[in-house]
Structure formats: C-alpha cells, structure tokens
Design an enzyme around this catalytic site. Structure first.
Site, PDB file in Angstrom:
ATOM      1  N   GLU A  32      62.504  -6.629  25.383  1.00 37.06           N
ATOM      2  CA  GLU A  32      61.106  -6.758  25.820  1.00 37.06           C
ATOM      3  C   GLU A  32      60.721  -8.238  25.937  1.00 37.06           C
ATOM      4  OE1 GLU A  32      58.427  -4.046  23.757  1.00 37.06           O
ATOM      5  OE2 GLU A  32      59.479  -2.335  24.640  1.00 37.06           O
ATOM      6  N   GLU A  60      64.894   2.544  25.408  1.00 40.51           N
ATOM      7  CA  GLU A  60      63.874   3.036  24.470  1.00 40.51           C
ATOM      8  C   GLU A  60      63.061   4.085  25.188  1.00 40.51           C
ATOM      9  OE1 GLU A  60      61.408   0.206  22.341  1.00 40.51           O
ATOM     10  OE2 GLU A  60      63.109  -1.170  22.127  1.00 40.51           O
TER      11      GLU A  60
HETATM   12  O1  AHR Z   1      60.386   1.386  19.163  1.00 41.34           O
HETATM   13  C1  AHR Z   1      59.322   0.640  18.682  1.00 41.34           C
HETATM   14  C2  AHR Z   1      59.079  -0.625  19.485  1.00 41.34           C
HETATM   15  O2  AHR Z   1      58.675  -0.290  20.781  1.00 41.34           O
HETATM   16  C3  AHR Z   1      60.237  -1.542  19.703  1.00 41.34           C
HETATM   17  O3  AHR Z   1      60.445  -2.390  18.634  1.00 41.34           O
HETATM   18  C4  AHR Z   1      59.847  -2.316  20.918  1.00 41.34           C
HETATM   19  O4  AHR Z   1      60.953  -2.761  21.673  1.00 41.34           O
HETATM   20  C5  AHR Z   1      58.959  -1.350  21.680  1.00 41.34           C
HETATM   21  O5  AHR Z   1      57.802  -1.944  22.075  1.00 41.34           O
END
Ligand code: AHR
Length: 515
Positions: free
Chosen positions: A195, A316
């Site tokens: 991110e 994610e």
């Molecule tokens: O999964 C939780 C968080 O969500 C992670 O640390 C981040 O990459 C995303 O914003």
C-alpha cells in the site's frame, strides 16, 4: 423477483423458513477449459496485528497451550487440512514499520517496538524471520515476504533476501547459520512494499515506480532461489495506479497487487453478526463488484502486456466489520457468520474466472483478524473455533490446480435497496487431473430455495456433495457452539447422463465432486 424491504434483524429471521423456489440453469462448457486455477488463489495473509500472530499462530514454546516449538498445535493442524498454498507476512501496514534484524537472534535479546498501525501494542519481536519461515515449512506452503519500502532502506531489504536465501559464504548467510539455520529457506514470493499509496509511504505511483526499480535492482537471486517480485498495487478502484506501474515498471515486476475489501462505508462498516436483509444484499453487491474491479485492472494490464507475463495478485481481500465490542481497539477482531461464507464463496468463484491473469489471492487474515479462518480464545483458555469461511476454503480445496471450465448461468436476480440487481446464483467448475469435476454452487437468496439444473457438458457416473448452510444468515460459530455452521453431506442430487438436478436451500453453498 420480490424486492426485499424488511429492515430489522428480527425480520431476517422470518426469512429463515423457505417459502418459494426459483429455477436456475448452469451450463458448463466442459470442453473449453484452458487455464489452471493456481493454488495460490487460496493464499492466506498473517500480519503482526492483534492476535493473528501472538495467541493465534504463535504462543511460544513455554506456553501451557499445546504447541509444537511455539506454534499452536490445534491451529497448525487445522491449517494443514486447508492445504494452505502461500502465506503473506509480516504485513500489511506493519511491513513498512518492520525492521527484520529486530526479529532474529536469541528471543530474550530482541528489541521491542510499538505497533503504530495497530493499537499501539508493544511487539516483542519473538516471532521473526526464522519463526515465519519455519511455520511455512510446517504448513507446507510458500512464504510470501513483504519488504519495507516505506521506512526501510535498500541495504536492509537486500540483506534480508541474502539472509533468507543465500547458501554461500556471505555475511548474511553466516549470520543466519550463527542463528541456528544452516541451509537457506526457499523464498519465492517477495513484495516490494505494501500500500505504497497509503500506510506504505503515501507515494504517488510515479514516485513508487522509481522506488520499486531502485529496490528491485539490489534484490539478488541466489542459485536455486529465483524471487518472484511483486509490486505494491492499487486500492480497488485506483486504475491510474495500475496504468502508471505497468508503464514505468513493466516487466521488472512479475506481478502487481490489488487490495479489495468488502466494505461499503469505511465510517460505518456494520456489525459482523447483526444486520438486516437489505444490508446483506448490499454486501453481496459490493462483494460481486470485485469482478468489475478485477476486469478493469486486467484490461489496463492487457494494453501493455497482452501476453499476460505480469500477474495480478489480490493479495488482500475479505470482509471488514466493526470490531467486536470489548476487544482491543485496532486489533480488528471480528466474528464470522454464514454471510462471510457466502462472500468467500462468491469471491473465489470470481477469481476462478480470471485465472489467466489473477494468479494469487490472499484472504485477510488467517487467524483472529478480519475475515479469519480460525478464532482462538482471547482469554487464553486454549480454545479454538473454525469459522464458516474456513469451511468454504476447506470445501473448495478441489479447485486448487484444477483447470477452470467456463460456464453460463441463467437465474433470477435480487434487487438491493439501492435498485441494483445481484444474481441469485453463483457457480464455478473445474476439471481435476483425474478427469473428475469440482462444481461449486451458491444460492444467495435469503428466502427462496433454488431448483438447479446443471448441464455438465459430459456424461457422469456419480456425484458426491457437501453443503454449508445455516438457519439464519447471521449464524456463527463460537467457543460454546463451534458447529452451528459446519459442512454436511449433500446427497439430494439426481444425475441423468450429463444432467444434474438439485434443490439448494436459501443461503447455501454446495460443492460437488462429479465423476
Ligand atoms: O489487513 C489489514 C490492513 O489492511 C493491512 O495492514 C493493510 O495493508 C490494509 O490496509
């Protein structure tokens, strides 16, 4: 199709008893399978966040909770049953605050740090590189290590790669041997930042592209260990991020990630186990929008990489509800209901359709955080519970490495309160190496059964199935009632040559093995 208008959870309970049935037909194109469903689509993610690592996966060798060299035995055993293919670590946002050298050497001498992203918890670094990579060996999965671009250095990242993967007489390999590991580990997947547009450094895509190129230059492949280099990709609808990275990084990266959480309103995410039928359908709609997002990122990638050398990794994804009352703020501990199971099944069915480009997906997260597979008792009694989402991953194991078979679905659609329509049925099919077929079917409706006809595209002799359903969509498993939502055999199928018929109850997931 009747529009759902009731507003309370009590009203949802009324829907528990099926009153009507809709009809649907799934036509599988059994002769058109081209692409393998990479097992990495069933990947997981474990961050230093809340009790994912500490208390979830790791209790330490001196814990009264049964463990194998510090790893919770019950959790490891349950995860082995899932055939986890790949595990991403140490974050997430944590990765860009993580300095790996703090997590090696004697545990009692490791420095602590404040986990600034997740509740300010003090991290004692007792779970570090050795503990992670040994866990991957225990689970039989590929490690996916996320490197620190945000607050780290090129030298630090290059040394980490050398520490993990060099078999030579090099400074970092010598340090690793000094710390008890003679042979290098095999580390394939390496993420260069996370991110980068947010917690990973608030960069522009142009700036990050240059950073990627600089960091990447010094990550040396070692004999027998070729890194698969993953760039920090976009948040869901940020198509410009993908466009710029494709142009500026191109084939220096093997893959580009994207994150997609099923959240409609970040300011009011909603409760994990109390929601109205309208909210449920809005969640389904948001979840299915992942298809538009994936398709658009893929189209952009096609413009400069039509041969699909560069993969898209949804590294994610998952649901993100309000934290459970009474839990530590910032630890993202949430319950997991039949609704989460439906979301998981729908998302996996979507990823299967794009496996020509989507070669990994990592649900967030493995234990005790967000849409977890497993919840462990926060009071330290050593209890553990498998979530409805765990059961979906377990039921879907047959898709790993199978050949995706395209299909068409003719079904009703359901209307959300916002006037958007979602299909009442989702399906996916794949051919196993032994010629058998795995078919998943989801009846999204809360009120109607589905009379399904599946045109298999080839004659079959036998079919076996399992179903995941519950009386109410908000049902969940807890330590006192661990089997409220649990798979059961499903034998209500009728097979006639190449035609299968079955009746699915509302809010249910069926996975069939057809021979
Ligand atoms: O999964 C939780 C968080 O969500 C992670 O640390 C981040 O990459 C995303 O914003």
């Amino acid at each position: 199709m009747r529009r759902i208008t009731l507003t309370t959870l009590a009203a949802a309970l009324l829907f528990a008893a099926p009153t009507t049935a809709s009809e649907a037909t799934v036509t599988i194109h059994a002769d058109q399978g081209k692409y393998k469903i990479n097992k990495e689509i069933y990947g997981q993610f474990a961050e230093h966040l809340g009790s994912c690592i500490y208390g979830g996966l790791w209790v330490g060798p001196d814990s009264p909770i049964p463990n194998t060299d510090g790893y919770r035995s019950d959790v490891v055993e349950a995860l082995r049953r899932l055939q986890v293919p790949v595990l991403r670590w140490p974050g997430g946002c944590f990765a860009d605050d993580y300095h790996w050298m703090d997590g090696i050497g004697p545990r009692s001498q490791r420095p602590t740090l404040r986990n600034n992203n997740w509740g300010g918890t003090i991290e004692d670094n007792s779970f570090g590189t050795h503990e992670f990579l040994n866990l991957c060996e225990l689970l039989g999965c590929e490690p996916y290590v996320s490197g620190n671009v945000g607050s780290g250095t090129v030298k630090e990242m290059a040394q980490w790669v050398e520490y993990m993967t060099s078999d030579g007489d090099t400074p970092m390999a010598r340090l690793r041997r000094q710390n008890g590991r003679e042979k290098p580990w095999h580390v394939k997947y390496f993420g260069i930042g996370n991110e980068a547009w947010g917690c990973g450094g608030n960069m522009t895509p142009e700036y990050y592209s240059n950073e990627f190129r600089r960091y990447n230059t010094y990550l040396r492949d070692q004999p027998g260990n070729r890194l698969y280099r993953i760039a920090s990709g976009a948040s869901d609808y940020d198509y410009n991020w993908t466009r710029v990275l494709m142009r500026n990084i191109g084939r220096r990266m093997n893959a580009l990630s994207v994150h997609y959480y099923t959240v409609r309103n970040w300011g009011n995410k909603g409760k994990a186990t109390a929601f109205s039928p309208e909210e449920y359908l809005l969640t389904v709609e948001k979840c299915l929008d992942v298809e538009n997002v994936v398709r658009r990122h893929c189209q952009i990638m096609d413009e400069t990489d039509p041969e699909k050398h560069i993969a898209l990794m949804v590294d994610e994804w998952g649901t993100w509800w309000d934290e459970e009352p009474g839990t530590i703020p910032g630890h993202l501990y949430q319950q997991n209901s039949m609704r989460d199971a439906i979301v998981a099944a729908l998302m996996l069915n979507v990823y299967h359709k794009y496996v020509d480009r989507v070669r990994m997906a990592n649900i967030a997260q493995m234990v005790n955080v967000l849409q977890a597979m497993i919840l462990t008792d926060q009071e330290g009694t050593g209890h553990m519970v498998l979530t409805p989402t765990y059961h979906v991953f377990e039921m879907y194991k047959g898709f790993q490495e199978a050949t995706h078979l395209p299909l068409d679905i003719a079904c009703d659609s359901l209307s959300t309160v916002e006037g958007k329509r979602v299909p009442s049925v989702s399906a996916s099919a794949a051919r196993q190496a032994d010629g058998s077929m795995t078919v998943s079917l989801v009846n999204v409706s809360l009120e109607e059964s589905s009379e399904l006809t599946v045109q298999l595209g080839a004659e079959a002799r036998e079919v076996e199935g399992r179903i995941l359903t519950s009386k109410q969509i908000a049902d969940f498993n807890d330590f006192s009632h661990p089997d409220v939502v649990t798979p059961a055999p499903f034998n209500k199928t009728r097979l006639k040559k190449d035609r299968l018929t079955l009746k699915m109850p509302p809010r249910s997931i069926v996975v069939l093995q057809v021979k």
